[in-house]
Design an enzyme around this catalytic site. Structure first.
Site, PDB file in Angstrom:
ATOM      1  N   PHE A   1       0.852  -1.195   0.000  1.00 35.22           N
ATOM      2  CA  PHE A   1       0.000   0.000   0.000  1.00 35.22           C
ATOM      3  C   PHE A   1       0.884   1.240   0.000  1.00 35.22           C
ATOM      4  O   PHE A   1       1.800   1.354   0.801  1.00 35.22           O
ATOM      5  CB  PHE A   1      -0.928   0.029   1.224  1.00 35.22           C
ATOM      6  CG  PHE A   1      -1.866   1.201   1.181  1.00 35.22           C
ATOM      7  CD1 PHE A   1      -2.990   1.173   0.356  1.00 35.22           C
ATOM      8  CD2 PHE A   1      -1.616   2.342   1.922  1.00 35.22           C
ATOM      9  CE1 PHE A   1      -3.857   2.270   0.290  1.00 35.22           C
ATOM     10  CE2 PHE A   1      -2.478   3.443   1.860  1.00 35.22           C
ATOM     11  CZ  PHE A   1      -3.598   3.397   1.048  1.00 35.22           C
TER      12      PHE A   1
ATOM     13  N   ASP B   1       9.047   2.551   1.316  1.00 35.34           N
ATOM     14  CA  ASP B   1       7.909   3.309   1.811  1.00 35.34           C
ATOM     15  C   ASP B   1       7.817   3.050   3.310  1.00 35.34           C
ATOM     16  O   ASP B   1       7.334   2.006   3.742  1.00 35.34           O
ATOM     17  CB  ASP B   1       6.641   2.858   1.081  1.00 35.34           C
ATOM     18  CG  ASP B   1       5.397   3.544   1.615  1.00 35.34           C
ATOM     19  OD1 ASP B   1       5.465   4.170   2.686  1.00 35.34           O
ATOM     20  OD2 ASP B   1       4.341   3.433   0.962  1.00 35.34           O
TER      21      ASP B   1
ATOM     22  N   LYS C   1       2.748   9.697   8.158  1.00 31.64           N
ATOM     23  CA  LYS C   1       2.039   9.245   9.358  1.00 31.64           C
ATOM     24  C   LYS C   1       2.634   9.799  10.673  1.00 31.64           C
ATOM     25  O   LYS C   1       2.331  10.927  11.025  1.00 31.64           O
ATOM     26  CB  LYS C   1       1.922   7.723   9.382  1.00 31.64           C
ATOM     27  CG  LYS C   1       0.963   7.202   8.307  1.00 31.64           C
ATOM     28  CD  LYS C   1       0.355   5.851   8.632  1.00 31.64           C
ATOM     29  CE  LYS C   1      -0.847   5.563   7.749  1.00 31.64           C
ATOM     30  NZ  LYS C   1      -0.546   4.753   6.569  1.00 31.64           N
TER      31      LYS C   1
HETATM   32  C1  LIG Z   1      -0.856   5.165   5.102  1.00 30.50           C
HETATM   33  C2  LIG Z   1       0.151   4.780   4.100  1.00 30.50           C
HETATM   34  C3  LIG Z   1       0.341   5.524   2.926  1.00 30.50           C
HETATM   35  C4  LIG Z   1      -0.546   6.666   2.530  1.00 30.50           C
HETATM   36  O1  LIG Z   1      -0.389   7.766   3.366  1.00 30.50           O
HETATM   37  P1  LIG Z   1      -1.441   8.973   3.268  1.00 30.50           P
HETATM   38  O2  LIG Z   1      -0.931   9.956   4.263  1.00 30.50           O
HETATM   39  O3  LIG Z   1      -2.786   8.400   3.588  1.00 30.50           O
HETATM   40  O4  LIG Z   1      -1.390   9.483   1.883  1.00 30.50           O
HETATM   41  C5  LIG Z   1       1.371   5.156   2.085  1.00 30.50           C
HETATM   42  N1  LIG Z   1       2.162   4.112   2.369  1.00 30.50           N
HETATM   43  C6  LIG Z   1       2.005   3.369   3.477  1.00 30.50           C
HETATM   44  C7  LIG Z   1       2.941   2.238   3.738  1.00 30.50           C
HETATM   45  C8  LIG Z   1       0.996   3.666   4.374  1.00 30.50           C
HETATM   46  O5  LIG Z   1       0.817   2.900   5.460  1.00 30.50           O
END
Ligand SMILES: *Cc1c(COP(=O)(O)O)cnc(C)c1O
Length: 401
Positions: A136, A221, A250
Site C-alpha cells: 500500500f 515506503d 504518518k
Molecule cells: C498510510 C500509508 C500511505 C498513505 O499515506 P497517506 O498519508 O494516507 O497518503 C502510504 N504508504 C504506506 C505504507 C501507508 O501505510
C-alpha cells in the site's frame, strides 16, 4: 446544529463509513467521545499519533509556532523546515529532503524522482516500476496503481503504465522480473495495510543486490513503519539494508499532516528547479510540530521503550489467545502488531474491532483477517494493561456470539 453521525451521511462524500462514535478529546492513549465515554486508543489514528493525544511537546510546538508564522509557500524557506530537514538527514542515510503533506504525496515524489533519474541518467526505456502484491502506497493515481491491490486503482480510466506486481518475499520471481529496464522498486520494509507482513532478511538483501546490479533505485515506503514504529527510528536500520529513497509521513507529524521524501545528493539533483512541488509542503507550522515529534521520538528511551511495549503486547495477546484460541500468530515488529485470525474467525477481523469499541477500546484491522494494533509509542504500562483487559472482553464476546 446537531453534529452527529447522521450529519456525515448528509454532507460528506460517501467514501468512508466511520463509526457512530465521535471523539472530541484525547490525552495520552485515552480518548473521550461526545457523550463523555472513555476509550483506550490502540489505533493511534492509524499509526499516526506516535506520542498519543495532546502530548505537551507537540502542543507547545504548535502554540509557539502558531504565534510566530504558519505558512510562507516555497517562495521562501522557513526555520522549522530547515531544522527538521537537518535532523532527518543527520539521523538517516539521506542527504536531502523534500517535504509533502501526506504519505501518498511523499511516494508520488519518490516515484516521479525515480522515473526522472532513470530517464536523465540512462534512457527513455528505463521506466519499469516493480512493486508488491498487498503493498500500500497511498491513493493518488500513481501511488494507488503502484500499490498491490488492483481493486483500489480499477475504475478510474487509463492507469500510469509500466508497473508490475509480484509477491512479497518471493526473491526468485523478483530476480526473473528485474532487468536493466527497471527504474525503481517500491516496497514497505514491513507491509502494514496488507496484513502486517515482515520481510525475510534474505529477500530484502537480495532485492538490494539486484537493484544495484540493474541500476534500479530501491524506494522504501516507511510511511507506516517510520519514526520509531518498529523500535528503530526507521525500519531499514533494523534490516541493515539501505534504500536509495525513503518516504515518511504518518507518525512524522504526530498527528499534524506532513510527509517527506528523503534521498541522497546524487539522486536528489534530478529534481531540478521547477520539476516538482507543493504549496503546503514544508509548511512552517507542520514542520515545527514534526520537529518536536521527531526530537521526542528519536531518543534511546522512546525507541527502547517501543521494544518493551511490544513485549507487553505480545505477552498480553498470547495470554488472551491461550484462553480463546482465535489467533494463529501475533506478528509484526515494535508497535506495529497484528493478530492473525484462524479457524472460524478467519475473515472476521472487523467483528473484533466492533466488539472492542463496545468495550471502550479502539483497534484497527489490516485486511479482513488481521486485527492490527498501532498505539502511541509512549503508551503507559497501565494503559496497555487496561486496554488488553478490554480486548479480552471483546474477544470473549466474539467467541461467545
Ligand atoms: C498510510 C500509508 C500511505 C498513505 O499515506 P497517506 O498519508 O494516507 O497518503 C502510504 N504508504 C504506506 C505504507 C501507508 O501505510
Amino acid at each position: 446544529m446537531q453534529v452527529n453521525r447522521e450529519l456525515f451521511d448528509e454532507v460528506m462524500v460517501p467514501n468512508y463509513n466511520p463509526s457512530a462514535v465521535i471523539p472530541v478529546k484525547g490525552k495520552g492513549a485515552r480518548v473521550w467521545d461526545q457523550k463523555g465515554d472513555e476509550y483506550i486508543d490502540f489505533a493511534g489514528g492509524i499509526a499516526v499519533n506516535c506520542l498519543g493525544h495532546s502530548h505537551p511537546a507537540l502542543v507547545n510546538a504548535l502554540k509557539e509556532q502558531g504565534e510566530k508564522i504558519w505558512h510562507l509557500s516555497n517562495v521562501m524557506t522557513n526555520e522549522p523546515a530547515l531544522r527538521l530537514a537537518k535532523k532527518l538527514t543527520d539521523a538517516t542515510f539521506a542527504d536531502k529532503v523534500y517535504f509533502a503533506n501526506s504519505g501518498a504525496e511523499a511516494n508520488e515524489a519518490a516515484l516521479k524522482l525515480a522515473r526522472r533519474f532513470a530517464i536523465d541518467k540512462f534512457n527513455e526505456e528505463k521506466t519499469q516500476i516493480i512493486a508488491f502484491n498487498k503493498g500500500f502506497h497511498g491513493r493518488t493515481f500513481f501511488t494507488v496503481t503502484v500499490g498491490g491491490q488492483a481493486a483500489y486503482s480499477d475504475g478510474f480510466g487509463p492507469k500510469p503504465q509500466d508497473i508490475i506486481h509480484i509477491d512479497y518475499n518471493d526473491l526468485e520471481t523478483f530476480s526473473k522480473v528485474i532487468s536493466d529496464k527497471t527504474c525503481a522498486v517500491m516496497m514497505e520494509p514491513l507491509q502494514g495495510e496488507g496484513g502486517i507482513i515482515s520481510p525475510e532478511i534474505e529477500f530484502v538483501q537480495g532485492v538490494r543486490e539486484l537493484c544495484d546490479k540493474h541500476n534500479a533505485l530501491l524506494i522504501f515506503d516507511e510511511v507506516q513503519t517510520g519514526v520509531g514504529r518498529t523500535g528503530d527510528l526507521y525500519a531499514y536500520q533494523g534490516l541493515n539494508v539501505t534504500p536509495d529513497i525513503l518516504t515518511t509521513a504518518k507518525a512524522l507529524g504526530g498527528g499534524f499532516p506532513i510527509g517527506a521524501m528523503i534521498t541522497t545528493t546524487d539522486i536528489a539533483r534530478h529534481l531540478k528547479i521547477g520539476t516538482h512541488g507543493s504549496t503546503y509542503g514544508g509548511n512552517a507550522l507542520a514542520c515545527a510540530v514534526a520537529e518536536a515529534a521527531f526530537d521526542t521520538v528519536n531518543t534511546p528511551e522512546v525507541l527502547n521503550g517501543v521494544k518493551e511495549r511490544e513485549q507487553m503486547f505480545r505477552d498480553g495477546l498470547n495470554a488472551i489467545n491461550e484462553k480463546y484460541n482465535v489467533f494463529s500468530e501475533v506478528r509484526g515488529k515494535g508497535l506495529l502488531l497484528g493478530g492473525v485470525l484462524k479457524g472460524d474467525y478467519e475473515g472476521k477481523a472487523r467483528d473484533f474491532l466492533v466488539a472492542s469499541a463496545k468495550h471502550g477500546l479502539m483497534t484497527l484491522v489490516a485486511g479482513t483477517n488481521v486485527v492490527r494494533f498501532t498505539p502511541s509509542l509512549v503508551i503507559t504500562e497501565e494503559e496497555i494493561k487496561a486496554g488488553l483487559a478490554r480486548f479480552e472482553l471483546a474477544v470473549a464476546d466474539v467467541v461467545n456470539a
